[in-house]
Design an enzyme around this catalytic site. Structure first.
Site, PDB file in Angstrom:
ATOM      1  N   LYS A 143       8.182   3.560   6.694  1.00  0.00           N
ATOM      2  CA  LYS A 143       7.945   2.310   5.983  1.00  0.00           C
ATOM      3  C   LYS A 143       9.279   1.792   5.470  1.00  0.00           C
ATOM      4  O   LYS A 143      10.092   2.561   4.944  1.00  0.00           O
ATOM      5  CB  LYS A 143       6.974   2.585   4.835  1.00  0.00           C
ATOM      6  N   SER A 215      -0.331  -1.323   1.665  1.00  0.00           N
ATOM      7  CA  SER A 215       0.905  -1.945   2.103  1.00  0.00           C
ATOM      8  C   SER A 215       1.594  -1.184   3.235  1.00  0.00           C
ATOM      9  O   SER A 215       2.557  -1.689   3.821  1.00  0.00           O
ATOM     10  CB  SER A 215       1.878  -2.085   0.924  1.00  0.00           C
ATOM     11  N   SER A 239      -2.253   2.240  -0.742  1.00  0.00           N
ATOM     12  CA  SER A 239      -1.445   1.748   0.371  1.00  0.00           C
ATOM     13  C   SER A 239      -1.300   2.715   1.540  1.00  0.00           C
ATOM     14  O   SER A 239      -0.753   2.329   2.576  1.00  0.00           O
ATOM     15  CB  SER A 239      -0.050   1.353  -0.132  1.00  0.00           C
TER      16      SER A 239
END
Length: 524
Positions: A143, A215, A239
């Site tokens: 990420k 996310s 997330s």
């Protein structure tokens, strides 16, 4: 009286921000107070380190696509036995990233030259007999809130799109030390919220008309589409769990404090966690083993043990569940069938309950810490640059947070302790919990207490409308489908503190019994 004396009484509070003795706070500076997830008197996980892998004997497929979708557990065996080189495997994933990223928008930066250099180094070491372990030569993505030296780390947000760190984050360093090969920096909703970043919206490989959820949108989509061997995501309030559900992958959110966040973007000091997103349960534990352990740069990180056996007999494990939750949305027939599967593999179901408290009020902690982490962005106008400017996006929430009461923050912090004590009571009755993955109460509770969670695919459901993390927008309605679309659905296991090994063993047994982990999204 309050109005007349406001300026004098609160002068010292505002001096730090507006002067005359204005003081900037470094982004790496953590608060003086630290959340400790351990309740006094509660056992802190296992007392030993042990990792027993499953035995896999499949031969290398002739088809690159079959190789790309293989589990790390299997990929590592092929690399160790020299059936495939890291370079060939890396080229497979790089080619797939370049082919499918325009459709999914899941990678912000593809690191082709860097990856091929690492892959060739891995092959040379393995040829020389210097095999580092299960992740040696395995391509991965992270990420894009984990710093990577000389490679852009953008947080998915316009103000940071040209940001290039000088040093690797600790998790990336540990994966490099394990011999893994970085192929991509993966997308996240701007500043770790939902799935819209400066390059657009990351889409779900199983249903490309809807977002991947966030996310950790990029890690979820890229892993599901076979574009990386595994990925690293992060969770503050859902997330990892949410994109793991939407994209049909396995998401492991570790106990708060197990994995150091040094070199990762801070959203919320007392809630942020980094964890693996993979195509199978054993893979997630393999990655967790490599990234666990304290680091001086993260004041919340602590020593811990990991006792995991992929071949363990799970008979007799006590699995707690909330009867009412299983009868209500967001639970589905897949969730209810999972309870029967629990019994089928020999585990014992135990009814548990929690008080009906205002758990959502704990979100004040996230809002306040997030607004503090990005104070400068609010004060210098940078929040205006973010693509999403709707009421439930960070710009609005961070601005509103300036008006939160410090007294309410302290009271909420006290409620957090009360909730942690209540969860300790529940977890004393069982070995783990099985819950509907997107049940709001448990997402809020377990993220605030710090309990580990494992989300894994349990079956499929049909949807007639695209799903979204965002509040409904009448001006931009979501797509609907006259013919229902079949999408993956998962369940979530909640473990005791630092006891990821137990939810891992239970997850392996359930994954085997569910029998749905091997199905792939069409077109990838």
């Amino acid at each position: 009286m309050a109005a007349a004396t406001w300026r004098r009484t609160l002068a010292s509070v505002y001096e730090r921000r507006v002067g005359p003795k204005k003081l900037a706070l470094e982004s790496t500076l953590a608060p003086a107070t630290r959340w400790d997830p351990m309740i006094p008197g509660v056992k802190a996980g296992p007392q030993r380190d042990r990792f027993v892998r499953s035995k896999t004997g499949a031969s290398l497929p002739a088809n690159d696509e079959d190789i790309a979708f293989a589990a790390v557990t299997q990929l590592s065996r092929w690399i160790a036995s020299k059936q495939i080189t890291s370079e060939r495997l890396t080229r497979i994933y790089l080619d797939r990233l370049e082919r499918f990223n325009p459709k999914l928008r899941c990678a912000i930066t593809i690191t082709r030259e860097h990856a091929l250099r690492l892959a060739k180094q891995a092959d040379a070491e393995i040829a020389a007999g210097k095999y580092r372990g299960a992740l040696h030569g395995i391509p991965f993505g992270v990420k894009d809130l984990l710093d990577t030296a000389s490679i852009p780390t953008t947080y998915g947000a316009e103000p940071y799109r040209n940001r290039v760190p000088a040093e690797d984050s600790v998790v990336v360093k540990r994966l490099y030390a394990a011999g893994a090969v970085l192929v991509a920096k993966l997308s996240l909703g701007a500043l770790a919220l939902n799935d819209i970043w400066f390059g657009g919206q990351t889409m779900n490989p199983w249903l490309t008309e809807e977002g991947a959820s966030g996310s950790s949108a990029g890690p979820g989509a890229a892993t599901a589409a076979g574009l990386v061997g595994f990925a690293i995501g992060s969770e503050t309030g859902g997330s990892i769990v949410s994109p793991a559900m939407r994209c049909g992958v396995t998401g492991l959110r570790p106990t708060y404090g197990r994995v150091p966040r040094t070199g990762a973007m801070t959203l919320c000091w007392s809630l942020d966690k980094l964890g693996p997103m993979t195509r199978g349960v054993e893979d997630a534990l393999l990655v967790l083993q490599a990234i666990s352990g304290p680091d001086a740069g993260d004041t919340a990180s602590v020593p811990s043990h990991l006792d995991f056996d992929a071949t363990a007999d799970v008979h007799g494990l006590r699995v707690g569940y909330f009867p009412a939750w299983m009868k209500e949305r967001p639970a589905t027939e897949v969730d209810r069938a999972a309870l029967e599967t629990v019994k089928k593999v020999g585990m014992e179901l135990v009814e548990v309950s929690l008080p009906d408290w205002p758990y959502d009020s704990l979100n004040l902690i996230l809002f306040a810490e997030g607004a503090a982490a990005f104070e400068e962005l609010a004060l210098n106008g940078g929040l205006r640059e973010l693509k999403a400017q709707v009421p439930d996006a960070w710009p609005n929430i961070f601005r509103q947070a300036r008006f939160l009461s410090a007294v309410d923050f302290v009271q909420t912090d006290r409620l957090r302790r009360k909730v942690a004590e209540e969860m300790a009571r529940v977890m004393a009755e069982v070995d783990l919990l099985l819950v509907p993955s997107l049940r709001d109460e448990m997402l809020v509770i377990s993220n605030n207490t710090g309990h580990p969670s494992l989300t894994l695919r349990a079956g499929f459901v049909e949807v007639t409308k695209a799903r979204s993390d965002w509040a409904p927008d009448p001006n931009n309605p979501l797509p609907t489908f006259s013919t229902p679309r079949r999408v993956p659905h998962g369940v979530t296991l909640i473990g005791r503190m630092f006891d990821e090994g137990t939810i891992g063993a239970a997850g392996v047994a359930l994954e085997r019994a569910f029998g749905v982990v091997g199905e792939r999204p069409v077109g990838f």
